[in-house]
Design a protein around this motif. Structure first.
Motif, PDB file in Angstrom:
ATOM      1  N   HIS A  85      33.961  33.188  54.619  1.00 42.28           N
ATOM      2  CA  HIS A  85      33.604  33.160  56.037  1.00 42.28           C
ATOM      3  C   HIS A  85      34.829  33.458  56.901  1.00 42.28           C
ATOM      4  O   HIS A  85      35.971  33.356  56.448  1.00 42.28           O
ATOM      5  CB  HIS A  85      33.006  31.807  56.420  1.00 42.28           C
ATOM      6  CG  HIS A  85      33.848  30.629  56.029  1.00 42.28           C
ATOM      7  ND1 HIS A  85      33.925  30.166  54.727  1.00 42.28           N
ATOM      8  CD2 HIS A  85      34.668  29.824  56.743  1.00 42.28           C
ATOM      9  CE1 HIS A  85      34.746  29.127  54.673  1.00 42.28           C
ATOM     10  NE2 HIS A  85      35.210  28.904  55.876  1.00 42.28           N
ATOM     11  N   PRO A 130      33.482  26.883  60.212  1.00 45.62           N
ATOM     12  CA  PRO A 130      32.035  26.779  60.460  1.00 45.62           C
ATOM     13  C   PRO A 130      31.683  25.904  61.657  1.00 45.62           C
ATOM     14  O   PRO A 130      30.705  26.185  62.367  1.00 45.62           O
ATOM     15  CB  PRO A 130      31.504  26.188  59.158  1.00 45.62           C
ATOM     16  CG  PRO A 130      32.473  26.649  58.122  1.00 45.62           C
ATOM     17  CD  PRO A 130      33.817  26.619  58.803  1.00 45.62           C
ATOM     18  N   ALA A 131      32.462  24.856  61.913  1.00 46.31           N
ATOM     19  CA  ALA A 131      32.181  23.989  63.062  1.00 46.31           C
ATOM     20  C   ALA A 131      32.353  24.757  64.373  1.00 46.31           C
ATOM     21  O   ALA A 131      31.576  24.579  65.322  1.00 46.31           O
ATOM     22  CB  ALA A 131      33.084  22.767  63.035  1.00 46.31           C
ATOM     23  N   ALA A 183      32.049  28.069  64.672  1.00 44.03           N
ATOM     24  CA  ALA A 183      30.966  29.045  64.721  1.00 44.03           C
ATOM     25  C   ALA A 183      29.671  28.408  65.219  1.00 44.03           C
ATOM     26  O   ALA A 183      28.959  28.969  66.061  1.00 44.03           O
ATOM     27  CB  ALA A 183      30.761  29.663  63.337  1.00 44.03           C
ATOM     28  N   GLU A 184      29.362  27.218  64.726  1.00 48.00           N
ATOM     29  CA  GLU A 184      28.138  26.535  65.137  1.00 48.00           C
ATOM     30  C   GLU A 184      28.195  26.103  66.591  1.00 48.00           C
ATOM     31  O   GLU A 184      27.179  26.118  67.292  1.00 48.00           O
ATOM     32  CB  GLU A 184      27.900  25.331  64.230  1.00 48.00           C
ATOM     33  CG  GLU A 184      27.528  25.732  62.796  1.00 48.00           C
ATOM     34  CD  GLU A 184      27.571  24.567  61.822  1.00 48.00           C
ATOM     35  OE1 GLU A 184      27.743  23.418  62.293  1.00 48.00           O
ATOM     36  OE2 GLU A 184      27.433  24.797  60.605  1.00 48.00           O
ATOM     37  N   SER A 230      27.459  29.634  68.900  1.00 43.42           N
ATOM     38  CA  SER A 230      26.051  30.035  69.050  1.00 43.42           C
ATOM     39  C   SER A 230      25.413  30.120  67.679  1.00 43.42           C
ATOM     40  O   SER A 230      26.112  30.292  66.668  1.00 43.42           O
ATOM     41  CB  SER A 230      25.934  31.395  69.753  1.00 43.42           C
ATOM     42  OG  SER A 230      26.345  32.443  68.890  1.00 43.42           O
ATOM     43  N   PRO A 231      24.082  30.034  67.602  1.00 36.65           N
ATOM     44  CA  PRO A 231      23.417  30.201  66.305  1.00 36.65           C
ATOM     45  C   PRO A 231      23.703  31.564  65.672  1.00 36.65           C
ATOM     46  O   PRO A 231      23.827  31.672  64.453  1.00 36.65           O
ATOM     47  CB  PRO A 231      21.933  30.042  66.642  1.00 36.65           C
ATOM     48  CG  PRO A 231      21.917  29.202  67.888  1.00 36.65           C
ATOM     49  CD  PRO A 231      23.131  29.625  68.662  1.00 36.65           C
ATOM     50  N   ALA A 257      27.114  31.472  64.132  1.00 45.92           N
ATOM     51  CA  ALA A 257      27.045  30.616  62.939  1.00 45.92           C
ATOM     52  C   ALA A 257      26.518  31.399  61.739  1.00 45.92           C
ATOM     53  O   ALA A 257      26.983  31.213  60.614  1.00 45.92           O
ATOM     54  CB  ALA A 257      26.173  29.392  63.213  1.00 45.92           C
ATOM     55  N   GLU A 258      25.559  32.286  61.956  1.00 44.87           N
ATOM     56  CA  GLU A 258      25.009  33.105  60.870  1.00 44.87           C
ATOM     57  C   GLU A 258      25.952  34.244  60.506  1.00 44.87           C
ATOM     58  O   GLU A 258      26.254  34.482  59.327  1.00 44.87           O
ATOM     59  CB  GLU A 258      23.645  33.666  61.296  1.00 44.87           C
ATOM     60  CG  GLU A 258      23.001  34.595  60.283  1.00 44.87           C
ATOM     61  CD  GLU A 258      22.556  33.895  59.014  1.00 44.87           C
ATOM     62  OE1 GLU A 258      22.411  34.589  57.980  1.00 44.87           O
ATOM     63  OE2 GLU A 258      22.346  32.661  59.040  1.00 44.87           O
ATOM     64  N   ASN A 268      29.033  34.485  60.859  1.00 44.50           N
ATOM     65  CA  ASN A 268      30.306  34.003  60.332  1.00 44.50           C
ATOM     66  C   ASN A 268      30.446  34.308  58.845  1.00 44.50           C
ATOM     67  O   ASN A 268      31.552  34.509  58.342  1.00 44.50           O
ATOM     68  CB  ASN A 268      30.408  32.488  60.567  1.00 44.50           C
ATOM     69  CG  ASN A 268      31.743  31.916  60.160  1.00 44.50           C
ATOM     70  OD1 ASN A 268      32.766  32.578  60.203  1.00 44.50           O
ATOM     71  ND2 ASN A 268      31.750  30.653  59.766  1.00 44.50           N
TER      72      ASN A 268
END
Length: 353
Positions: A47, A51-52, A54-55, A58-59, A62-63, A65
């Motif tokens: 990635h 991840p935190a 990215a979330e 925005s959704p 997050a995807e 990433n």
């Protein structure tokens, strides 16, 4: 009848095995992984962001990433062949306006004198749509110690990547980048690499090969909107330079006006002396009003005494012969379009690199 039955040059070898080959996990030494966040953590797919973060952005981010745009593996070996095995971790998807070789494939470059030269594209066949693994093989023209760079897919995912070498092959670290601190590129699907024919032909990879710098590709299709969460994260990163290329994803001129000055101030506050590049959309596809506004932010920064800012005019990128061949869909660049972007940005980068 299939095209590979008519023209053998379109065939992909079905047998990618080599007797006695030894497979190595690229997450382990001596491989060097660049452009990805904590690549040694095998509990997650490769990635690009925490991840935190990215979330929190925005959704969509997050995807996206887990799309590996800008990821690279570097290593040196004298193996007469290189095998690649990729466990994608998620089912592969086909993009109708982008080749599988660019969206889901890897490509391999070899150091030859002063240049990195394209050697091989590894990509799945179309019957792999929905599958979660593929493999490929590269046979070197001669056996000698060679430094390689393997570019990850622009729109694919990767959970495990194995490199197979001859059992008697020497394997050592890849070469170091001339510019150790990465250049951060932030932007849209164009920044991410849509619709390059393979990862090494997007403009960011071309710039890296020209100037010898490491980089992070933080392009997120449709989702680069200058949100505080990702801007704060980017400002915290070590960097050699910053490229703002998100004109395409700002929903309106008003949104750009609300976010671009704030992004500039945040990055500049954390990194007072790095080069900062403002890009407007290639071909002025987002309109001249937005281009003029980005120029005004750049001009204001220069008038305030910031001599390390540069404006790259997207309206000038696609000029010249075959300009109508610079995009797939009047938005996403072809390889020609990416090369014209490379030329435009390189004209300014050569001043600082």
């Amino acid at each position: 009848m299939k095209i590979e039955e008519i023209d053998k040059n379109f065939a992909i070898p079905a047998d990618t095995r080599r007797e006695g080959a030894v497979f190595h996990d690229v997450r382990e030494a001596p491989f060097g992984i660049y452009g990805l966040e904590k690549p040694e953590d095998d509990s997650l797919l490769f990635h690009r962001l925490d991840p935190a973060v990215a979330e929190a952005t925005s959704p969509g981010v997050a995807e996206l990433n887990y799309h590996t745009a800008g990821g690279r593996v570097r290593f040196t070996t004298d193996s007469p062949y290189i095998l690649l095995y990729c466990d994608t971790g998620k089912p592969m998807q086909c993009m109708p306006h982008m080749p599988f070789s660019g969206s889901q494939g890897f490509d391999l470059y070899a150091r030859e004198g002063e240049a990195e030269v394209f050697r091989k594209a590894f990509f799945p066949t179309m019957d792999k749509i929905g599958a979660t693994e593929f493999s490929g093989v590269y046979d070197a023209p001669e056996r000698k110690m060679t430094s390689y760079t393997l570019n990850f897919p622009l729109y694919g995912t990767c959970g495990k990547l194995l490199i197979g070498l001859a059992p008697d092959a020497v394997l050592t670290e890849g070469e170091a980048y001339e510019e150790a601190l990465p250049v951060i590129f932030y932007g849209s699907s164009i920044t991410q690499g849509g619709c390059a024919s393979r990862p090494g032909t997007c403009y960011i990879a071309e710039l890296s090969r020209r100037f010898g710098f490491d980089y992070r590709n933080l392009g997120f299709s449709g989702c680069a909107k200058g949100e505080d969460a990702i801007v704060n994260y980017m400002a915290s990163l070590p960097m050699r330079a910053f490229v703002s290329d998100y004109d395409h994803n700002a929903p309106t001129l008003e949104h750009l006006q609300a976010t671009l000055p704030k992004l500039y101030r945040k990055i500049r506050g954390a990194h007072p002396d790095i080069p900062f590049f403002f890009l407007s959309s290639p071909g002025a596809s987002c309109g001249h009003a937005r281009r003029d506004y980005i120029f005004s932010v750049y001009k204001e920064a220069r008038l305030a005494g910031d001599r390390h800012t540069y404006f790259v005019d997207g309206a000038e990128m696609y000029r010249g012969e075959f300009s109508d061949g610079c995009t797939v869909d009047r938005c996403h660049p072809t390889d020609l379009g990416f090369y014209r972007m490379y030329e435009a940005v390189a004209a300014y980068m050569k001043v600082v690199f």
